[in-house]
Motif scaffolding. Structure first.
Motif, short mmCIF file in Angstrom:
data_model
loop_
_atom_site.label_atom_id
_atom_site.label_comp_id
_atom_site.label_asym_id
_atom_site.label_seq_id
_atom_site.Cartn_x
_atom_site.Cartn_y
_atom_site.Cartn_z
N ASP A 189 73.29 62.03 51.53
CA ASP A 189 73.83 63.55 51.82
C ASP A 189 74.94 63.27 52.73
O ASP A 189 74.51 63.41 54.03
CB ASP A 189 72.69 64.43 51.97
CG ASP A 189 73.13 65.76 52.01
OD1 ASP A 189 74.14 66.04 52.28
OD2 ASP A 189 72.27 67.00 51.60
N ASN A 190 76.13 63.38 52.46
CA ASN A 190 76.95 62.90 53.62
C ASN A 190 77.19 64.50 54.46
O ASN A 190 77.49 64.29 55.82
CB ASN A 190 78.51 62.84 52.88
CG ASN A 190 78.48 61.58 52.29
OD1 ASN A 190 77.70 60.49 52.51
ND2 ASN A 190 79.44 61.27 51.29
N ALA A 191 76.86 65.53 53.73
CA ALA A 191 76.91 66.90 54.56
C ALA A 191 76.12 66.75 56.01
O ALA A 191 76.17 67.10 56.75
CB ALA A 191 76.83 68.02 53.78
N LYS A 192 74.62 66.05 55.64
CA LYS A 192 73.83 65.94 56.59
C LYS A 192 73.88 64.54 57.38
O LYS A 192 72.70 64.48 58.25
CB LYS A 192 72.24 66.12 55.67
CG LYS A 192 72.08 67.52 55.25
CD LYS A 192 70.69 67.75 54.60
CE LYS A 192 70.57 69.03 54.07
NZ LYS A 192 69.34 69.31 53.51
N ASN A 193 74.51 63.71 56.99
CA ASN A 193 74.65 62.43 57.44
C ASN A 193 73.34 61.55 57.34
O ASN A 193 73.07 61.39 58.33
CB ASN A 193 75.27 62.72 58.65
CG ASN A 193 75.98 61.18 59.33
OD1 ASN A 193 76.69 60.42 58.50
ND2 ASN A 193 75.95 61.02 60.81
N THR A 194 72.87 61.65 56.49
CA THR A 194 71.44 61.02 56.00
C THR A 194 71.27 60.48 54.75
O THR A 194 71.91 61.02 53.71
CB THR A 194 70.54 62.43 56.13
OG1 THR A 194 70.53 63.08 57.24
CG2 THR A 194 69.32 61.86 55.80
N VAL A 195 70.57 59.32 54.91
CA VAL A 195 70.49 58.52 53.49
C VAL A 195 69.00 58.71 53.15
O VAL A 195 68.12 58.64 54.30
CB VAL A 195 70.89 57.10 53.94
CG1 VAL A 195 70.32 56.21 52.60
CG2 VAL A 195 72.29 56.99 53.93
N TYR A 196 68.41 58.83 52.01
CA TYR A 196 67.03 58.76 51.67
C TYR A 196 66.72 57.80 50.69
O TYR A 196 67.48 57.00 50.20
CB TYR A 196 66.86 60.21 50.73
CG TYR A 196 67.54 61.23 51.61
CD1 TYR A 196 68.77 61.94 51.33
CD2 TYR A 196 66.58 62.04 52.53
CE1 TYR A 196 68.97 63.01 51.85
CE2 TYR A 196 66.87 63.23 53.12
CZ TYR A 196 68.30 63.70 52.93
OH TYR A 196 68.64 64.85 53.60
N LEU A 197 65.24 57.46 50.77
CA LEU A 197 64.72 56.64 50.07
C LEU A 197 63.41 57.34 49.33
O LEU A 197 62.64 57.47 49.91
CB LEU A 197 64.12 55.42 50.63
CG LEU A 197 63.74 54.10 49.78
CD1 LEU A 197 64.71 53.78 48.81
CD2 LEU A 197 63.13 53.13 50.56
N GLN A 198 63.72 57.92 48.14
CA GLN A 198 62.64 58.42 47.41
C GLN A 198 61.63 57.32 46.66
O GLN A 198 62.27 56.25 45.86
CB GLN A 198 63.39 59.29 46.19
CG GLN A 198 62.15 59.76 45.39
CD GLN A 198 61.14 60.98 46.07
OE1 GLN A 198 61.78 61.36 46.85
NE2 GLN A 198 60.09 60.91 45.98
N MET A 199 60.69 57.33 47.08
CA MET A 199 59.48 56.19 46.56
C MET A 199 58.37 57.09 45.71
O MET A 199 57.77 57.59 46.09
CB MET A 199 59.04 55.32 47.74
CG MET A 199 60.08 55.03 48.82
SD MET A 199 59.32 54.07 50.09
CE MET A 199 58.29 55.19 50.84
N ASN A 200 58.55 56.44 44.31
CA ASN A 200 57.35 56.91 43.81
C ASN A 200 56.70 55.87 43.02
O ASN A 200 57.10 54.51 43.21
CB ASN A 200 58.17 57.50 42.29
CG ASN A 200 59.20 58.73 42.50
OD1 ASN A 200 58.65 59.63 43.46
ND2 ASN A 200 60.15 59.03 42.11
N SER A 201 55.46 56.33 42.41
CA SER A 201 54.54 55.17 41.68
C SER A 201 54.20 54.11 42.92
O SER A 201 54.22 52.86 42.65
CB SER A 201 54.99 54.62 40.69
OG SER A 201 55.31 55.44 39.64
#
Length: 126
Positions: free
Chosen positions: A73-85
């Motif tokens: 999310d460039n507006a928030k200057n944040t990178v995410y890692l969604q981890m499922n299962s």
């Protein structure tokens, strides 16, 4: 001074989900490749996923493909890692790291990243 800060770790049961965040101050992550690494006790740090914001390419460790998703999310200057299962073997200290660029042959090499966060613990256990 550039800083990366991870958050979102915790204790989760097998099959559960977590979303990790990597927020930056001093770096505009839109101009960098950002990777997620993990390190389990007694094991080497291993690359999990990377997003190259210059061209939008993403890379994943084979064992997490289809379960983990990296996004930014460039507006928030944040990178995410969604981890499922999540699996017990996903347990470890998760770090985010950034560097000016990576390639499909270099994204998984920890030594290729200049900036590192302090890590957030993920424990998958029943």
């Amino acid at each position: 001074q550039a800083q990366l800060v991870e958050s979102g770790g915790g204790l989760v049961q097998p099959g559960g989900s977590l979303r990790l965040s990597c927020a930056s101050s001093g770096l505009t992550l839109a101009n960098y490749a950002t990777g997620w690494f993990r390190q389990a006790p007694g094991k080497e740090r291993e690359a999990i996923a990377c997003i190259s914001n210059s061209d939008g390419k993403t890379y994943y460790k084979d064992s997490v493909k289809g379960r983990f998703t990296i996004s930014s999310d460039n507006a928030k200057n944040t990178v995410y890692l969604q981890m499922n299962s999540l699996l017990p073997e996903d347990t470890g200290l998760y770090y985010c790291a950034a560097d000016i660029s990576v390639s499909k042959t270099s994204w998984n090499y920890p030594g290729g990243y200049e900036y590192w966060g302090q890590g957030t613990q993920v424990t998958v256990s029943s």
